[in-house]
Enzyme design. Structure first.
Site, PDB file in Angstrom:
ATOM      1  N   LYS A   1       0.689  -1.331   0.282  1.00 14.33           N
ATOM      2  CA  LYS A   1       0.009  -0.173   0.348  1.00 14.33           C
ATOM      3  C   LYS A   1       1.239   1.720  -0.425  1.00 14.33           C
ATOM      4  CE  LYS A   1      -4.244  -1.828   2.314  1.00 14.33           C
ATOM      5  NZ  LYS A   1      -4.935  -1.911   2.855  1.00 14.33           N
TER       6      LYS A   1
ATOM      7  N   LYS B   1      -6.922 -10.493  -4.874  1.00 10.70           N
ATOM      8  CA  LYS B   1      -7.547 -10.449  -4.022  1.00 10.70           C
ATOM      9  C   LYS B   1      -8.741  -9.793  -4.471  1.00 10.70           C
ATOM     10  CE  LYS B   1      -7.719  -7.916  -0.177  1.00 10.70           C
ATOM     11  NZ  LYS B   1      -7.619  -8.058   1.461  1.00 10.70           N
TER      12      LYS B   1
ATOM     13  N   LYS C   1     -12.606  -4.318  -1.205  1.00 12.04           N
ATOM     14  CA  LYS C   1     -13.284  -3.310  -1.407  1.00 12.04           C
ATOM     15  C   LYS C   1     -13.006  -2.530  -2.073  1.00 12.04           C
ATOM     16  CE  LYS C   1     -14.631  -4.321   3.517  1.00 12.04           C
ATOM     17  NZ  LYS C   1     -13.989  -4.421   4.137  1.00 12.04           N
TER      18      LYS C   1
HETATM   19  N1  AQP Z   1     -10.790 -11.422  -0.854  1.00 11.85           N
HETATM   20  C1  AQP Z   1     -10.636 -12.273  -0.249  1.00 11.85           C
HETATM   21  N2  AQP Z   1     -10.972 -13.336   0.234  1.00 11.85           N
HETATM   22  C2  AQP Z   1     -10.992 -14.203   1.107  1.00 11.85           C
HETATM   23  N3  AQP Z   1     -11.359 -13.637   2.158  1.00 11.85           N
HETATM   24  C3  AQP Z   1     -10.770 -12.081   2.159  1.00 11.85           C
HETATM   25  N4  AQP Z   1     -11.263 -10.595   3.259  1.00 11.85           N
HETATM   26  C4  AQP Z   1     -10.872  -9.720   2.536  1.00 11.85           C
HETATM   27  N5  AQP Z   1     -10.977  -9.856   1.636  1.00 11.85           N
HETATM   28  C5  AQP Z   1     -11.200 -11.145   1.166  1.00 11.85           C
HETATM   29  C6  AQP Z   1     -11.690 -11.195   4.368  1.00 11.85           C
HETATM   30  O1  AQP Z   1     -12.380 -10.122   5.132  1.00 11.85           O
HETATM   31  C7  AQP Z   1     -12.415  -9.838   6.247  1.00 11.85           C
HETATM   32  C8  AQP Z   1     -12.588  -8.446   6.550  1.00 11.85           C
HETATM   33  O2  AQP Z   1     -10.903  -7.623   5.382  1.00 11.85           O
HETATM   34  P1  AQP Z   1     -10.805  -5.669   5.727  1.00 11.85           P
HETATM   35  O3  AQP Z   1     -11.667  -5.537   5.910  1.00 11.85           O
HETATM   36  O4  AQP Z   1      -9.592  -5.883   4.976  1.00 11.85           O
HETATM   37  O5  AQP Z   1     -11.655  -6.293   3.809  1.00 11.85           O
HETATM   38  P2  AQP Z   1     -11.124  -5.848   2.276  1.00 11.85           P
HETATM   39  O6  AQP Z   1     -11.643  -6.174   1.079  1.00 11.85           O
HETATM   40  O7  AQP Z   1      -9.557  -6.194   2.341  1.00 11.85           O
HETATM   41  O8  AQP Z   1     -10.981  -4.266   2.423  1.00 11.85           O
HETATM   42  P3  AQP Z   1      -9.990  -2.459   2.806  1.00 11.85           P
HETATM   43  O9  AQP Z   1      -9.062  -2.842   3.660  1.00 11.85           O
HETATM   44  O10 AQP Z   1     -11.076  -2.383   2.214  1.00 11.85           O
HETATM   45  O11 AQP Z   1      -9.302  -3.593   0.915  1.00 11.85           O
HETATM   46  P4  AQP Z   1      -7.827  -3.507   0.636  1.00 11.85           P
HETATM   47  O12 AQP Z   1      -7.216  -5.416   0.766  1.00 11.85           O
HETATM   48  O13 AQP Z   1      -8.285  -3.539  -0.720  1.00 11.85           O
HETATM   49  O14 AQP Z   1      -7.190  -2.796   1.382  1.00 11.85           O
HETATM   50  C9  AQP Z   1     -10.952 -10.268   6.885  1.00 11.85           C
HETATM   51  O15 AQP Z   1     -10.322 -11.614   7.739  1.00 11.85           O
HETATM   52  C10 AQP Z   1     -10.000 -10.894   4.973  1.00 11.85           C
HETATM   53  O16 AQP Z   1      -9.141 -11.743   5.458  1.00 11.85           O
END
Ligand code: AQP
Length: 345
Positions: free
Chosen positions: A116, A200, A203
């Site tokens: 990030k 992956k 969001k």
């Molecule tokens: N793709 C995924 N597959 C399986 N498990 C996932 N989790 C998130 N993405 C996947 C699990 O969901 C829980 C909550 O995670 P989060 O709130 O960090 O969700 P996110 O989608 O990763 O949201 P972000 O942080 O807004 O996005 P990024 O990743 O782009 O920073 C956790 O138990 C996670 O493992």
């Protein structure tokens, strides 16, 4: 092995209006089933979401939306504690104590931070983002959680939480912290982006690459129809050579409860379009009741806030006691009655 009624903790960030299929399969489904086996503590981790600087109105709205989706998916406030992280100040307080036993190099090795921060550059990266894994360790240790159900992306952070718990016990005596075990279900640990199956589903991912719990059926069907499916038409499970189709098969299997091999057999000789059309039905069937119940919870924000206030009161009882115990081991003076009780207990 955890004994029945050990405590489980997990959290989800209010970083979008809707949770997605990765959150649902990688986290929520397991959290719901955990309620039969563990004393569960689940949090909308709003402090974590501040690390990426969201708009205040959005975070307020999304915190309620996220809680509503958790309830709609089956988190039962009569059996589990559901609360908003910032309502329990000991999360931030324990983070400071853990900051003081975490090596700068150790924290710098977290791959999520490296990914990030490399995208945002040094000036665009907050100290909060750097501290994210330590806050996560505090979330877990604050509830003496024995088990933490998460997706694969959180494995490294969980390792850090384990290292910190073990370090506290080595430095300040056994019983300072419980060393938590991760619970990661291999089949659903990493749901991939529909448009970029090497990444992956997240969001903050591509709009067309995610399936959102709150999407109407038409949007879900359209996104599944447009999913990338690796050149050749054959439907087989081979994540390395055919990541797109394999991802669809994983999703189909997890939502229908049928083994991947059985689904592959059923679609032998058929086109990907058939698989996608049927998968859309399976996804819509799984998401529709969750979306409708979420709308019900959102229609009554006072009731939702009351559930979260009750959850925060129950979470605080545990957090106050555990924080006082750890702070005492660090040598901090107790805070009146509560502190003394915690330090003794
Ligand atoms: N793709 C995924 N597959 C399986 N498990 C996932 N989790 C998130 N993405 C996947 C699990 O969901 C829980 C909550 O995670 P989060 O709130 O960090 O969700 P996110 O989608 O990763 O949201 P972000 O942080 O807004 O996005 P990024 O990743 O782009 O920073 C956790 O138990 C996670 O493992």
């Amino acid at each position: 092995m955890s004994t029945p009624r050990s405590r489980a903790f997990s959290g989800i960030q209010p970083t979008a209006d809707s949770l997605h299929l990765g959150n649902f399969l990688g986290a929520l489904v397991n959290w719901v089933s955990f309620q039969d086996r563990f004393e569960c503590v689940y949090s909308v981790v709003d402090l974590h979401s501040l690390t990426v600087g969201p708009d205040p109105a959005a975070i307020r709205d999304r915190t309620r939306r996220t809680a509503a989706q958790m309830l709609a998916a089956g988190i039962d406030p009569a059996r589990s504690i559901l609360f908003v992280q910032s309502h329990v100040p000991q999360h931030a307080e324990l983070t400071w104590l853990l900051n003081c036993v975490t090596g700068f190099g150790e924290a710098s090795r977290m791959t999520q931070f490296k990914d990030k921060s490399s995208k945002q550059g040094a000036e665009g990266t907050t100290v909060g983002l750097f501290d994210y894994p330590i806050l996560m360790a505090a979330d877990i240790l604050l509830y003496d959680a024995a088990i933490v159900p998460v997706g694969e992306d959180q494995r490294q952070h969980l390792e850090l939480s384990r290292d910190l718990a073990a370090r506290l016990n080595a430095r300040y005596g056994e019983g300072t912290a419980i060393v938590p075990e991760p619970y990661i279900v291999p089949a659903t640990a990493k749901i991939q982006d529909l448009q970029d199956p090497a990444a992956k589903m997240s969001k903050s991912g591509r709009p067309g690459g995610i399936l959102e719990l709150m999407d109407p059926p038409k949007v879900l069907a359209k996104r599944i129809k447009a999913a990338v499916t690796d050149g050749e038409t054959e439907i087989r499970y081979d994540p390395a050579a055919k990541p797109g189709v394999s991802n669809l098969l994983t999703i189909y299997s997890a939502l229908s409860g049928r083994p991947v091999e059985q689904i592959v057999e059923e679609y032998r000789g058929k086109m990907c379009g058939h698989l996608k059309a049927d998968l859309a039905d399976v996804v819509v069937e799984a998401f529709t009741p969750v979306r409708e119940k979420t709308e019900g919870y959102l229609a009554d924000p006072a009731q939702l806030d009351a559930i979260l206030a009750d959850g925060a009161a129950r979470a605080s009882q545990i957090a106050t006691r555990v924080h006082a115990r750890i702070a005492d081991r660090f040598g901090l003076l107790p805070r009146g009655e509560t502190g003394r009780r915690g330090a003794d207990g």
